[in-house]
Design a protein around this motif. Structure first.
Motif, PDB file in Angstrom:
ATOM      1  N   LEU A 218       0.834  -1.193   0.000  1.00 55.43           N
ATOM      2  CA  LEU A 218       0.000   0.000   0.000  1.00 55.43           C
ATOM      3  C   LEU A 218       0.873   1.249   0.000  1.00 55.43           C
ATOM      4  CD1 LEU A 218      -2.780  -1.022   2.548  1.00 55.43           C
ATOM      5  CD2 LEU A 218      -2.861  -1.133   0.055  1.00 55.43           C
TER       6      LEU A 218
ATOM      7  N   TRP B 254     -11.578  -9.829  -1.653  1.00 52.90           N
ATOM      8  CA  TRP B 254     -10.785  -8.597  -1.627  1.00 52.90           C
ATOM      9  C   TRP B 254      -9.492  -8.784  -0.834  1.00 52.90           C
ATOM     10  CZ3 TRP B 254     -11.837  -5.725  -5.343  1.00 52.90           C
ATOM     11  CH2 TRP B 254     -13.144  -5.405  -5.733  1.00 52.90           C
ATOM     12  N   ALA B 255      -9.482  -9.690   0.144  1.00 55.79           N
ATOM     13  CA  ALA B 255      -8.264  -9.933   0.912  1.00 55.79           C
ATOM     14  C   ALA B 255      -7.154 -10.473   0.010  1.00 55.79           C
ATOM     15  CB  ALA B 255      -8.548 -10.907   2.048  1.00 55.79           C
ATOM     16  N   GLU B 256      -7.531 -11.320  -0.938  1.00 51.55           N
ATOM     17  CA  GLU B 256      -6.537 -11.854  -1.874  1.00 51.55           C
ATOM     18  C   GLU B 256      -6.054 -10.762  -2.824  1.00 51.55           C
ATOM     19  OE1 GLU B 256      -7.415 -15.708  -3.667  1.00 51.55           O
ATOM     20  OE2 GLU B 256      -9.202 -15.836  -2.387  1.00 51.55           O
TER      21      GLU B 256
ATOM     22  N   ARG C 100      -5.873  -7.638  -2.128  1.00 50.74           N
ATOM     23  CA  ARG C 100      -5.008  -6.771  -1.326  1.00 50.74           C
ATOM     24  C   ARG C 100      -3.600  -7.345  -1.220  1.00 50.74           C
ATOM     25  NH1 ARG C 100      -8.121  -6.667   2.514  1.00 50.74           N
ATOM     26  NH2 ARG C 100      -9.303  -4.778   2.028  1.00 50.74           N
ATOM     27  N   ASP C 101      -3.492  -8.680  -1.324  1.00 51.55           N
ATOM     28  CA  ASP C 101      -2.186  -9.337  -1.283  1.00 51.55           C
ATOM     29  C   ASP C 101      -1.519  -9.380  -2.649  1.00 51.55           C
ATOM     30  OD1 ASP C 101      -2.360  -9.795   1.434  1.00 51.55           O
ATOM     31  OD2 ASP C 101      -3.303 -11.768   1.196  1.00 51.55           O
TER      32      ASP C 101
ATOM     33  N   HIS D   3      -0.656   2.670  -9.083  1.00 49.66           N
ATOM     34  CA  HIS D   3      -1.372   2.247  -7.876  1.00 49.66           C
ATOM     35  C   HIS D   3      -2.855   2.116  -8.201  1.00 49.66           C
ATOM     36  CE1 HIS D   3       2.302   4.114  -6.307  1.00 49.66           C
ATOM     37  NE2 HIS D   3       2.165   3.357  -5.246  1.00 49.66           N
TER      38      HIS D   3
ATOM     39  N   SER E 275     -12.876   1.250  -4.110  1.00 48.56           N
ATOM     40  CA  SER E 275     -13.790   1.824  -3.110  1.00 48.56           C
ATOM     41  C   SER E 275     -15.183   1.224  -3.243  1.00 48.56           C
ATOM     42  CB  SER E 275     -13.881   3.351  -3.288  1.00 48.56           C
ATOM     43  OG  SER E 275     -12.605   3.948  -3.281  1.00 48.56           O
TER      44      SER E 275
ATOM     45  N   ILE F 277     -11.731   0.210   0.063  1.00 45.45           N
ATOM     46  CA  ILE F 277     -11.482  -1.219   0.275  1.00 45.45           C
ATOM     47  C   ILE F 277      -9.979  -1.476   0.211  1.00 45.45           C
ATOM     48  CG2 ILE F 277     -11.927  -3.555  -0.559  1.00 45.45           C
ATOM     49  CD1 ILE F 277     -14.480  -2.455  -1.874  1.00 45.45           C
ATOM     50  N   ILE F 278      -9.357  -0.963  -0.831  1.00 43.79           N
ATOM     51  CA  ILE F 278      -7.911  -1.037  -1.001  1.00 43.79           C
ATOM     52  C   ILE F 278      -7.441   0.360  -1.378  1.00 43.79           C
ATOM     53  CG2 ILE F 278      -5.994  -2.044  -2.286  1.00 43.79           C
ATOM     54  CD1 ILE F 278      -7.741  -4.494  -2.766  1.00 43.79           C
ATOM     55  N   GLU F 279      -6.618   0.958  -0.534  1.00 42.37           N
ATOM     56  CA  GLU F 279      -6.229   2.356  -0.726  1.00 42.37           C
ATOM     57  C   GLU F 279      -4.833   2.447  -1.329  1.00 42.37           C
ATOM     58  OE1 GLU F 279      -7.055   6.544   1.610  1.00 42.37           O
ATOM     59  OE2 GLU F 279      -6.863   4.684   2.741  1.00 42.37           O
TER      60      GLU F 279
ATOM     61  N   LEU G 270      -2.873   0.423  -3.808  1.00 47.26           N
ATOM     62  CA  LEU G 270      -1.978  -0.723  -3.838  1.00 47.26           C
ATOM     63  C   LEU G 270      -1.008  -0.553  -5.003  1.00 47.26           C
ATOM     64  CD1 LEU G 270      -1.302  -3.639  -2.820  1.00 47.26           C
ATOM     65  CD2 LEU G 270      -2.903  -4.459  -4.573  1.00 47.26           C
TER      66      LEU G 270
END
Length: 308
Positions: free
Chosen positions: A3, A204-206, A208-209, A243, A247, A266-268, A270
């Protein structure tokens, strides 16, 4: 991948730029604000001027810090407090001058009021006089406000000025990524895709990774009051500053019947490689086409049901 976080850098040239621009603006703005507060006759107009002045200060500080390539939100807050503090101090220092202008005209004010009124001891004496005698009332001359009730009003005014300017400054400055390699802000491409999915989907967790393939595992939610928007921030000069901002958007109707959009990140921002960015653009194009077809099918079904 990771991030984005501002580097915290405050360039010397940017610092000087902020000082040279914001200092005279604070002096002029504080004097103008004081004049408006003295000559405006209605209390509601006074509070409106306070809000407008604070908003203007916050907007200007945010823009100046962005233009100066400041990469430190703490500095933006400090610059806002310093600018508003100087403007507020000046507004108090020239208040007596404007009052004398109202009584004796500009020439009379120049003859009777000097720069000494801006000195801390003179200002303290003026504030003490106002505390003991008051200056204005809520009902056209009756019940002049003074003492601690007046201090409460001063506190409300100060809170309005500082909090509003602080919020506007950070909102104007934003959180757009800065490309350190090219020494420039990235360009934000808003809404490359709007997905009919939920913001709390486990996939979304995946994402984010860094596993963008997980986007294809998101469960479709056709509800019209919510969707997820994908924005891209890219550097026009290199391939290292890309990046993604994702949202969740939820629409709601407020008490006045107006439709409002509540946005939750949700992901700021990445960080992604250019290959990943291109992959995301291709996915966005596919999803936009699929969503358009899905909505067209829904409209066709609705028209058929209406005809029957």
């Amino acid at each position: 991948m990771g991030l984005y976080r501002h580097s915290g850098r405050v360039p010397v040239a940017g610092l000087l730029w902020c000082i040279l621009l914001l200092t005279p603006l604070a002096l002029i703005g504080g004097a103008a604000y004081s004049a408006a507060m003295v000559f405006l006759p209605f209390i509601k107009l006074k509070w409106l001027i306070s809000l407008l002045f604070a908003s203007a200060v916050g907007f200007v500080v945010g823009k100046v810090c962005e233009t100066a390539k400041i990469r430190n939100r703490g500095f933006v807050i400090l610059a806002t407090v310093a600018t508003m503090g100087l403007a507020y101090y000046v507004s108090w220092g020239v208040q007596r001058f404007w009052l004398v202008v109202g009584e004796l005209g500009l020439e009379g004010a120049i003859d009777n009021v000097g720069l000494a009124d801006l000195l801390p001891l003179s200002l303290a004496a003026w504030v003490t006089w106002l505390f003991e005698n008051g200056l204005w009332s809520m009902r056209g001359g009756a019940d002049t406000i003074k003492g601690w009730p007046l201090v409460v009003l001063w506190g409300i005014e100060a809170a309005t000025l500082f909090i509003t300017s602080w919020m506007l400054a950070l909102g104007t400055y934003g959180f757009r990524p800065f490309c350190e390699a090219c020494e420039r802000w990235t360009t934000l491409d808003v809404g490359i895709a709007e997905l009919p999915v939920d913001a709390d989907d486990p996939a979304w967790a995946e994402v984010r990774d860094g596993r963008l393939e997980a986007l294809r595992h998101l469960k479709i939610n056709p509800a019209e009051d919510r969707h997820v928007r994908i924005d891209l921030a890219t550097c026009p000069e290199c391939e290292t500053g890309d990046h993604v901002l994702i949202s969740g958007i939820v629409y709601a109707v407020d008490k006045e019947g107006n439709l409002t959009a509540n946005e939750t990140p949700i992901i700021e921002y990445l960080h992604m490689t250019r290959d990943k960015t291109n992959e995301l653009r291709e996915f966005a194009a596919e999803m936009n086409e699929a969503v358009a077809l899905m909505r067209a099918d829904d409209e066709e079904l609705h028209e058929d049901a209406t005809d029957e």
